[in-house]
Design an enzyme around this catalytic site. Structure first.
Site, short mmCIF file in Angstrom:
data_model
loop_
_atom_site.label_atom_id
_atom_site.label_comp_id
_atom_site.label_asym_id
_atom_site.label_seq_id
_atom_site.Cartn_x
_atom_site.Cartn_y
_atom_site.Cartn_z
N CYS A 101 0.84 -1.20 0.00
CA CYS A 101 0.00 0.00 0.00
C CYS A 101 0.88 1.26 0.00
O CYS A 101 1.46 1.60 -1.02
CB CYS A 101 -0.97 -0.03 1.19
SG CYS A 101 -2.35 1.13 1.03
N HIS A 193 -3.65 -5.24 0.52
CA HIS A 193 -3.09 -5.69 1.80
C HIS A 193 -3.13 -7.21 1.93
O HIS A 193 -4.12 -7.77 2.41
CB HIS A 193 -3.86 -5.07 2.96
CG HIS A 193 -3.57 -3.62 3.18
ND1 HIS A 193 -2.54 -3.18 3.98
CD2 HIS A 193 -4.17 -2.50 2.68
CE1 HIS A 193 -2.52 -1.85 3.99
NE2 HIS A 193 -3.50 -1.42 3.21
N GLU A 195 -1.70 -8.91 4.08
CA GLU A 195 -1.66 -9.26 5.51
C GLU A 195 -2.99 -9.07 6.22
O GLU A 195 -3.19 -9.57 7.34
CB GLU A 195 -0.57 -8.44 6.22
CG GLU A 195 -0.94 -7.02 6.59
CD GLU A 195 -0.95 -6.00 5.45
OE1 GLU A 195 -1.08 -4.80 5.73
OE2 GLU A 195 -0.81 -6.42 4.27
#
Length: 251
Positions: A101, A193, A195
């Site tokens: 990001c 993202h 994660e």
């Protein structure tokens, strides 16, 4: 001969929310649980608070990850300028750097790309991004077969508006032209993202709504994208690990 322990560093460009601290012990644990493996050493540098590694220690690391941030990657805050300078050094050293990001946008900035407010506005929720299969080399960090598309959680208001000449576009979507790109074999940027999970995204959405920074209708639509679908988290996890660790397991 015993293999030396691999060592990685996370450049954390955001502050831990109360929720993330309570649920995961902080974003550092979220990243290490996603990209880390047994036997590795991971170090945390809270770059948003001015914590940076010494230049003399950079060569000790096998790779680096730059997190997302509430700050603008095109900003001139002291720590952002210092992070850009550090990333330029890592680029010169051909060190593996994975930008997520904000981190993705930082990599584009240091390579001469244009970063700014997203031309089509804030994006939050689950999105499908399309791979540029001709640009991805089989046998690299995607593995032998390149997926046509992958679902990923998005949460951003800025984007890479123009790629520098040295970039290779790896993925795009119907809303953004640059969802993933690489620079040589050592820099990889992902706008989404890998994660994040549903729990983390929904808490961010609720927090932003409570701060009156997002309309409830927009928030409801963002959450609705995950009613009957999930991100391809395992595939993203494999891809990112492959990149950081020089492997080619199938995504």
């Amino acid at each position: 001969m015993v293999n030396e322990q691999k060592r990685f560093a996370l450049f954390l460009a955001t502050s831990d929310s109360t929720f993330v601290k309570k649920a995961y012990g902080g974003y550092f644990n979220v990243f290490v649980s996603t990209f880390g493996e047994d036997g590795e050493q991971w170090d945390l540098f809270r770059v948003i608070d001015g914590e940076f590694p010494d230049d003399k220690d950079l060569d000790k690391y096998d790779g680096f990850v730059i997190s997302g941030s509430l700050n603008d990657a095109f900003g001139d805050d002291d720590w952002i300028v210092k992070l850009c300078s550090l990333c330029q050094k890592l680029d010169d050293m051909k060190k593996k750097v994975l930008g997520i990001c904000f981190g993705h946008q930082i990599l584009s900035r240091i390579k001469g790309g244009k970063v700014g407010r997203a031309s089509r506005g804030l994006d939050m929720g689950l999105r499908s991004i399309t791979m540029v299969t001709d640009a991805v080399k089989p046998g690299g960090y995607f593995g032998s077969q390149i997926p046509k598309s992958l679902a990923i959680i998005k949460c951003h208001q800025d984007e890479v508006l123009e790629l520098p000449e040295s970039a290779t576009l790896l993925a795009y979507s119907d809303k953004y032209n640059v969802e993933m790109c690489s620079y040589g074999n050592h820099l990889l940027g992902i706008q989404g993202h890998p994660e994040y999970n549903k729990e983390i995204l929904f808490e961010i959405i609720d927090r932003v709504v409570n701060l009156k920074l997002m309309e409830q209708d927009f928030a409801d639509k963002a959450k609705a994208t995950m009613e009957n679908a999930e991100p391809d988290r395992k595939q993203w996890q494999t891809l990112c690990k492959n990149f950081l660790k020089g492997r080619s397991e199938q995504v």
